[in-house]
Design an enzyme around this catalytic site. Structure first.
Site, PDB file in Angstrom:
ATOM      1  CE  LYS A  51     -13.700  29.378  46.033  1.00 14.10           C
ATOM      2  NZ  LYS A  51     -12.329  29.496  45.533  1.00 14.10           N
ATOM      3  CD  GLN A  95      -9.389  28.387  47.088  1.00 15.05           C
ATOM      4  OE1 GLN A  95     -10.102  28.019  46.502  1.00 15.05           O
ATOM      5  NE2 GLN A  95      -9.130  29.543  47.547  1.00 15.05           N
ATOM      6  CG  ASP A 118     -10.920  30.118  39.607  1.00 17.90           C
ATOM      7  OD1 ASP A 118     -11.910  30.515  40.390  1.00 17.90           O
ATOM      8  OD2 ASP A 118     -10.364  29.354  40.279  1.00 17.90           O
TER       9      ASP A 118
END
Ligand code: GUN
Length: 281
Positions: A51, A95, A118
């Site tokens: 990322k 995460q 997300d």
């Protein structure tokens, strides 16, 4: 045909990089994505590194905050509250998975919906299921982009999704439905799974079991999307949920692992970060 998520994502990232270059003159700065990594799970470390690398390619500012496995839920929620309040932060990603002593839902709910890159926040999930504008979860969004790029017509097709997770199975089923596919959601309790999957014209597999889908489960000409990232127990190499070597000759279109869905997920994360940035301008 093998759809290279690696190549498609490289093209899309190059386009985004051109767009982001214009932002400092227009908005005074570039988008800023903050990624929080708790602990040192090797897979999570590798995803978070990917990322950061993609952010650099696109010109997005990336801050990765690492915290020890021992962080308390309250401390993590406190960190998120600070980032929510920070006008210099456009996107927040925690995460997953988190350590057992931390309630994942509480953490996801704590993120400001406007910064939820997300698309996991309950308000974004609700908006998706009500066909309202929202941030789409990255993997399902990337899968639809791959199908479109490969020229796959979704409308009217029989789509089978194996797996019903909040991250992939459920939202990709909804996106396929919105694209007018006839969607079957299969899972570990589905009876006669092979019979169900043989009906599929589009098969999306997201169950996290190495080479779970074998050649006898797929009909000639099927479009196969493999979301799995596993270690092959025999070779130790990365492999998908689909037995690629056996199914590639039967499939009309198939995604490889690695280099398929994975790079598209990260690419869509970049797109979501830009969208959150622009929405708040
Ligand atoms: N862990 C595995 N996939 C994902 C993802 O898409 N987002 C986050 N935050 N964690 C993950």
């Amino acid at each position: 045909m093998i759809i290279s998520g690696k190549e498609l994502s490289a093209r899309l990232k190059a386009e985004m990089a051109e767009q982001v270059k214009t932002f400092p003159a227009k908005y005074g700065r570039v988008p800023h994505l903050v990624v929080i990594l708790v602990g040192d799970n090797p897979a999570s470390v590798s995803y978070v590194t990917g990322k950061a690398k993609a952010s650099a390619e696109v010109g997005i500012r990336n801050t990765t905050i690492r915290r020890p496995e021992s962080i308390s839920e309250a401390e993590l929620l406190g960190l998120i509250a600070e980032l929510n309040a920070d006008p210099e932060v456009d996107g927040i990603l925690v995460q997953l998975p988190l350590p057992k002593h931390i309630d994942e839902s509480k953490v996801i709910e704590a993120i400001d919906q406007a910064k939820d890159v997300d698309g996991f926040h309950p308000l974004n999930v609700a908006a998706l299921w009500q066909k309202q504008p929202c941030t789409l979860p990255c993997t399902p969004k990337g899968i639809i982009k791959m199908l479109k790029a490969a020229g796959v017509e979704i409308a009217g097709k029989r789509a089978v999704v194996i797996g019903r997770s909040n991250i992939v199975g459920l939202p990709v089923s909804k996106l396929l439905l919105d694209a007018n596919a006839t969607v079957t959601m299969a899972h570990s309790r589905t009876r006669n799974l092979a019979e169900v999957t043989r009906q599929a014209e589009i098969l999306v597999v997201a169950i996290g079991r190495p080479k779970f889908v074998t050649a006898d489960m797929v009909s000639e000409g099927t479009v196969v999307i493999d979301v799995g990232v596993n270690r092959d127990p025999e070779t130790g190499k990365l492999c998908g949920d689909v037995d690629f070597a056996a199914i590639e000759p039967k499939a009309s279109v198939i995604t490889p692992v690695p280099g398929g869905v994975g790079p598209m997920t990260i690419c869509c994360l970049m797109e979501n970060t830009i969208e959150c940035f622009l929405r708040s301008r």
